[in-house]
Design an enzyme around this catalytic site. Structure first.
Site, mmCIF file in Angstrom:
data_model
loop_
_atom_site.group_PDB
_atom_site.id
_atom_site.type_symbol
_atom_site.label_atom_id
_atom_site.label_comp_id
_atom_site.label_asym_id
_atom_site.label_seq_id
_atom_site.Cartn_x
_atom_site.Cartn_y
_atom_site.Cartn_z
ATOM 1 C CG ASP A 172 -15.488 -55.388 -6.337
ATOM 2 O OD1 ASP A 172 -16.846 -54.773 -6.346
ATOM 3 O OD2 ASP A 172 -14.555 -54.495 -6.394
ATOM 4 N NE ARG A 194 -19.483 -50.721 -7.881
ATOM 5 C CZ ARG A 194 -19.900 -49.634 -8.521
ATOM 6 N NH1 ARG A 194 -21.312 -49.152 -8.128
ATOM 7 N NH2 ARG A 194 -19.561 -48.783 -9.579
ATOM 8 N NE ARG A 254 -22.240 -51.285 -14.020
ATOM 9 C CZ ARG A 254 -21.211 -50.499 -13.230
ATOM 10 N NH1 ARG A 254 -20.640 -51.177 -12.222
ATOM 11 N NH2 ARG A 254 -21.001 -49.305 -13.624
ATOM 12 C CE LYS A 257 -20.499 -49.587 -17.732
ATOM 13 N NZ LYS A 257 -21.150 -48.994 -18.642
#
Ligand SMILES: *[C@@H]1O[C@H](CO)[C@@H](O)[C@H](O)[C@H]1NC(C)=O
Ligand SMILES: *[C@@H]1O[C@H](CO)[C@@H](O)[C@H](O)[C@H]1NC(C)=O
Length: 459
Positions: A172, A194, A254, A257
């Protein structure tokens, strides 16, 4: 002397003092964030020094004046366990998954090699400004992680890239988990495994994400179409997020999201070429969406199974919005895109205070200003004053609007501009959403190695 002191105090009260090395001051919920404050700006010599400076307890202004490359710095995991999730129907053009906390379940296993540095971000402590110089500031191979009560951090004008983009769970870029007062500005994120941004499950507190670029172009796509699926995930309980002036492009889901009782104000952003969904507003969320442009966005808003509250301003709800919050709200504009809806007035009635200094402009001005302003290398001394006081400068080209209530003038773009409420049949046919497979429900999975979100998502 006392006059100067009171002048300084007065200016400080107004919140317009710039931190050293930083351009401008944050608007929105993170206003007042000062990062390293007056700490003299200095550039670390290498990744060892950068890591140390980011994590120590000294207030700092850290200049990112070159590429800091973390690839191979923690070694590689070779012949490690990965799996082929159902979403990967396209082999090497898709994303396989690192077996994070047994996320792989019964998916067919495979071996993989990935860079260990990407899996967990560099620990960032409180009172830091992390500032890129010109367009030189790159952090490659590792993201930034703020957690456990970290507060008052500014991240400006840097590019975070190459976090094992081949693999779900590869890394991330920016993670907030138990933070407060974080300003992310003019940041670019590309090629992550991710999430480009993730908050949760602890509150991220007051956050402003502004003028940033989320670049979803990838050769390893979970949606098998060259677009990145895992973009922005707002899962922190009670987050107060101002999201403005951002450019979100070539994603497929997303974007963002949201779930778990947080407040997101998304205004004057530009979404372009999203083959899946932009907003997924989940349980207990309050989403206030205004003055954005959705251009070639297949599904601007996903129908969540347990939807939260959304007020997405249209030309027909502008007056409702104005009577609720006392200012003119800006309608969203959809161009060659699906639909967005949501007129839950509770969002406006319950809107928390503290989102100061914001200036919402008409969507007709958003595309050109975002394109010229968002991302790295866009800060210059000639723009500083204008960016701080009026982020959407009138000198920028203004697009015309075919929608009602438009006041801007200028050449009409060839691809047909329209505001919500004036949607035409030119909306492209929807591509099917990825199928959610059984076996990976929505459960909290705390405690796995790199603060990921095992078990979430559409597969
Ligand atoms: C950050 O700065 C504030 C204000 O100077 C100070 O009160 C706080 O203790 C600092 N936080 C840390 C972790 O050093
Ligand atoms: C938008 O995305 C589609 C699907 O991936 C792609 O074919 C097209 O080239 C993209 N358009 C632009 C302008 O990037």
């Amino acid at each position: 002397m006392s006059f100067i002191k009171s002048l300084v105090a007065a200016v400080a009260l107004l919140g317009t003092v710039q931190a050293a090395g930083v351009t401008g001051t944050p608007v929105g919920f993170a206003s007042g964030t000062t990062g390293g404050g007056n700490a003299a700006a200095a550039a670390p010599s290498d990744i060892t020094e950068l890591t140390k400076w980011l994590g120590d307890s000294t207030p700092r202004t850290i200049l990112i004046d070159k590429e800091f490359n973390y690839l191979s710095s923690q070694g590689k995991c070779t012949d490690c366990k990965c799996c082929v999730p159902d979403s990967n129907t396209c082999g090497s053009a898709g994303q396989n998954a690192i077996d994070n906390s047994d996320w792989c379940g019964s998916y067919p296993t495979t071996t993989c090699t990935y860079d260990k540095a990407g899996l967990e971000g560099i620990t960032v402590a409180s009172n830091k400004s992390i500032v890129g110089v010109g367009s030189e500031g790159v952090i490659r191979g590792k993201g930034l992680l703020m957690k456990n009560g970290v507060s008052n951090v500014i991240i400006q004008n840097i590019h975070i890239t190459e976090l094992n983009p081949q693999f779900i769970w590869g890394g991330d870029a920016i993670t907030l988990d138990g933070t407060d007062k974080i300003w992310i500005d003019h940041v670019k994120v590309s090629l992550v495994g991710r999430q480009m941004f993730v908050s949760g499950y602890e509150s991220a507190g007051k956050v402003t994400i502004s003028n940033s670029e989320f670049d979803g172009r990838t050769s390893w796509s979970s949606s098998c179409d060259g677009h990145h699926y895992w973009t922005v995930l707002g899962y922190g309980k009670g987050d107060h997020v101002t999201f403005t002036g951002n450019y979100i492009h070539h994603t497929s889901g997303r974007s963002p999201k949201l779930e778990f009782a947080n407040y997101w104000h998304a205004y004057n952003n530009y979404w372009f070429n999203n083959t899946g969904h932009a907003f997924d507003v989940g349980e207990n969320v309050n989403a206030f969406i205004e003055g954005n442009v959705f251009h070639q966005v297949d599904t601007p808003m996903l129908t969540d199974s347990k939807p939260g509250a959304t007020f997405a301003v249209t030309t027909s709800t502008q007056s409702t919005c104005k009577s609720a919050i006392g200012r003119t709200c800006s309608a969203n504009t959809l161009v060659q895109s699906g639909k967005i809806s949501g007129s839950d007035e509770s969002v406006l009635k319950n809107w928390p205070s503290g989102e100061t200094g914001i200036n919402v402009v008409e969507a007709t001005r958003v595309r050109s200003s975002v394109l010229s302003n968002a991302g790295v290398g866009k800060l210059s001394s000639s723009k500083r004053r204008r960016d701080r006081e009026f982020p959407f400068a009138p000198s920028l080209p203004i697009l015309s609007s075919a929608g009602p209530g438009a006041s801007a003038v200028g050449p009409r773009p060839t691809w047909g501009w329209k505001t919500v409420g004036a949607q035409s049949s030119a909306t492209p046919s929807a591509t099917p959403e990825p199928v959610q497979s059984a076996g990976f429900g929505h459960g909290h999975r705390h405690g796995h190695g790199h603060g990921g979100f095992g078990g979430f998502g559409w597969f």
